[in-house]
Every structure is written in C-alpha cells, then in structure tokens.
Enzyme design. Structure first.
Site, short mmCIF file in Angstrom:
data_model
loop_
_atom_site.label_atom_id
_atom_site.label_comp_id
_atom_site.label_asym_id
_atom_site.label_seq_id
_atom_site.Cartn_x
_atom_site.Cartn_y
_atom_site.Cartn_z
N GLU A 258 5.04 1.22 -30.37
CA GLU A 258 4.18 0.00 -30.61
C GLU A 258 3.83 0.32 -32.08
O GLU A 258 4.10 -0.80 -33.12
CB GLU A 258 2.91 -0.26 -29.87
CG GLU A 258 2.84 -0.73 -28.60
CD GLU A 258 1.82 -0.79 -27.91
OE1 GLU A 258 1.90 -1.35 -26.67
OE2 GLU A 258 0.75 -0.12 -28.21
N ASP B 283 4.76 -9.67 -21.23
CA ASP B 283 5.18 -10.14 -19.89
C ASP B 283 4.04 -11.06 -19.51
O ASP B 283 2.88 -11.18 -19.95
CB ASP B 283 4.95 -8.79 -18.94
CG ASP B 283 3.71 -7.88 -19.09
OD1 ASP B 283 3.64 -7.02 -19.85
OD2 ASP B 283 2.64 -8.54 -18.42
N1 ADE Z 1 0.45 -4.28 -21.98
C1 ADE Z 1 1.65 -5.01 -21.72
N2 ADE Z 1 1.78 -5.75 -20.55
C2 ADE Z 1 0.58 -5.48 -19.88
C3 ADE Z 1 -0.17 -5.83 -18.72
N3 ADE Z 1 0.35 -6.54 -17.92
N4 ADE Z 1 -1.57 -4.95 -18.27
C4 ADE Z 1 -1.88 -4.19 -19.18
N5 ADE Z 1 -1.33 -3.91 -20.23
C5 ADE Z 1 -0.31 -4.36 -20.65
#
Ligand code: ADE
Length: 273
Positions: free
Chosen positions: A38, A231
């Site tokens: 990142e 996500d």
């Molecule tokens: N970072 C990226 N996606 C995530 C998720 N679903 N839960 C926690 N941290 C994250």
C-alpha cells in the site's frame, strides 16, 4: 475556594476550545500505512528517503521521510512479521499502535510535534452504505467492532469510538466519500461483528484505524483515516479473494489520492480542512 472553583470551570472548556480551533498551519504530517504494497507507490512517487535510524532496529517498523512543498512528511509502515517468522506484513491493531506511538513520541522528543496524522490504507466497504470498490473514504469517526466487554462500565471503552478530524473540504477536493470506519483484528467478519458494525453505522471496516486514533489521542495529535475500498463486505465474493484481486488497483488509487490530499492539507490550518 469559590473563585478558584469558578475560574477552573470557566477557563477549562475555553482553553480546550482554543486549542482545538488553533490556527496553527499544518507543516508536519505523519502518514501511517500498515502494508508495504500500500505504501510503496506513494513513497516512490514523493521520492521519500528511508530513515534507517528512525525506529530502534530491533523493531520491524520502517520510516520514510522527505519534504513536499511546505510539509515535512514521515511515512511509517509496520514492517514484516519476524516473531512468527512468516515474513508477511504486520497488519492489525498491535503493530499499528506501537509503530504510531513510537513515531509520535520520537518526533515530539525531536521537537517536531506532529500537526496531523493520516492513517492511509485499504478497507472493506459496505454497499448498503454506498461503498464501491476503488472508492476513497475519509473517516468521520472510528470504533472497534470486535471488542465486546459485556460489563456495563466497560462497554463504551470496548467500542472505543473516537471522532476523526473534520475534513469536509478535503473530501470535496478529492471527490471522496465520508463515513465511520470500524476496526477489528480479522479480515473476515462474523455475525456478531456485523451487529457491531451496524450499531456504529460503519461505511467501511479495517484492521488499524481505531487503534491508531487511540494512540493519536494520547499525543493530542489530530488524525483521520484515508481508506481505499478493496472489497465489499456485504457482497457475494469471499473477502480474501476480492481483497487480493483489488490490492494493486487500490494501491494505485491510494497513490493518486494521497499526494492530492497532502497538496491540499499542507500550509492550511485545521479549520480549513
Ligand atoms: N482491508 C481491506 N479489506 C478489508 C476488510 N474487509 N476488513 C478489514 N480490513 C480490510
């Protein structure tokens, strides 16, 4: 006694108001990013130099420093896991708390009091709250969704909700969305986590924000999160698959949003954000 009492109760709230509305310009910014993937594009884009002696070498944490216009920037990352020997990034609240604490402490001792800390990284987003993959979210507040302590006097501590620095103008400038980010030490989420995310009106979830905000509060350092959605938490795909699929795109999106955010923030005072 009466006059001392009156003085205490009339001046204390005022001095608080003055300090939070301080017109001090922002020149010293820390950007806390958990994962190397990142952070890398941003560090390269701004040509920041690795500061080898910033953290004690026995810690896994990494620091990169440089200038951007009027600002001194310090990017900190949580480094790799050597304790369990897995070599993966040290994600989650424990490394984030420790790295942030050490960085803020060091900069303060070096007489470089930090004006603002940005916690940048990826997050899961809720489509029910308007989140889409690739969106940039700026936090309005953070809380924990996996700290359940069903003893009445501990419940609020467990949730640990903390307001973020208010950044509506920055959100407009970046065309970013705003919302609450809740934090837990798991990438996936179970029913009880969902219950707490809903209670806290989470737009996004991550694994560090609430811990970093808590550490900033200790140092009286203003803070907010800048999170890119990898996500959809209330979607159909398994989180881990969608996360891995979109990590590269999210890192690029972060690399576009972060320099714009720095450009907007540096030299302004907090009230202008
Ligand atoms: N970072 C990226 N996606 C995530 C998720 N679903 N839960 C926690 N941290 C994250």
């Amino acid at each position: 006694f009466t006059s001392t009492f009156a003085l205490l109760f009339t001046t204390a709230p005022l001095s608080h108001a003055v300090s939070t509305m301080s017109s001090k310009k922002i020149h010293n910014v820390v950007i806390a990013i958990a994962m190397e993937a990142e952070a890398k594009p941003f560090i390269e884009h701004l040509k920041l130099d690795q500061s080898k002696d910033f953290f004690n070498p026995r810690s896994p944490f990494q620091a990169y420093q440089g200038k951007y216009n009027e600002c001194n920037l310090t990017v900190i990352t949580n480094g790799k896991d050597e304790v369990h020997g897995t070599g993966v990034d040290n994600v989650g609240t424990i490394p984030a708390t420790l790295a942030t604490y050490l960085a803020l402490d060091k900069l303060e001792v070096d007489d470089n009091k930090v004006d603002l800390l940005i916690n940048a990284g990826t997050c899961g987003g809720f489509k029910s709250m308007g989140a889409e993959v690739g969106d940039v979210f700026l936090t309005t507040a953070v809380a924990n969704h996996d700290r359940r302590i069903p003893i009445p006097s501990f419940t609020d501590y467990g949730i640990g909700k903390i307001e973020s620095t208010n950044v509506p103008n920055l959100a407009k400038a970046l065309d970013a969305k705003m919302g609450v980010c809740t934090t837990g030490n798991s990438l996936d989420a179970h029913d009880i986590d969902h219950h707490h995310m809903k209670e806290n009106e989470a737009s996004v979830k991550d694994m560090e924000a609430a811990a970093i905000a808590w550490t900033c509060e200790m140092h009286k350092t203003p803070h907010f999160g800048l999170k890119v959605v990898t996500d959809i938490v209330d979607g159909d795909k398994p989180t881990q698959e969608e996360f891995m699929e979109n990590l590269g795109t999210a890192a690029k999106s972060l690399q576009e949003a972060l320099p714009k955010a720095i450009e907007f923030i540096c030299g302004k005072d907090h009230g202008e954000l």
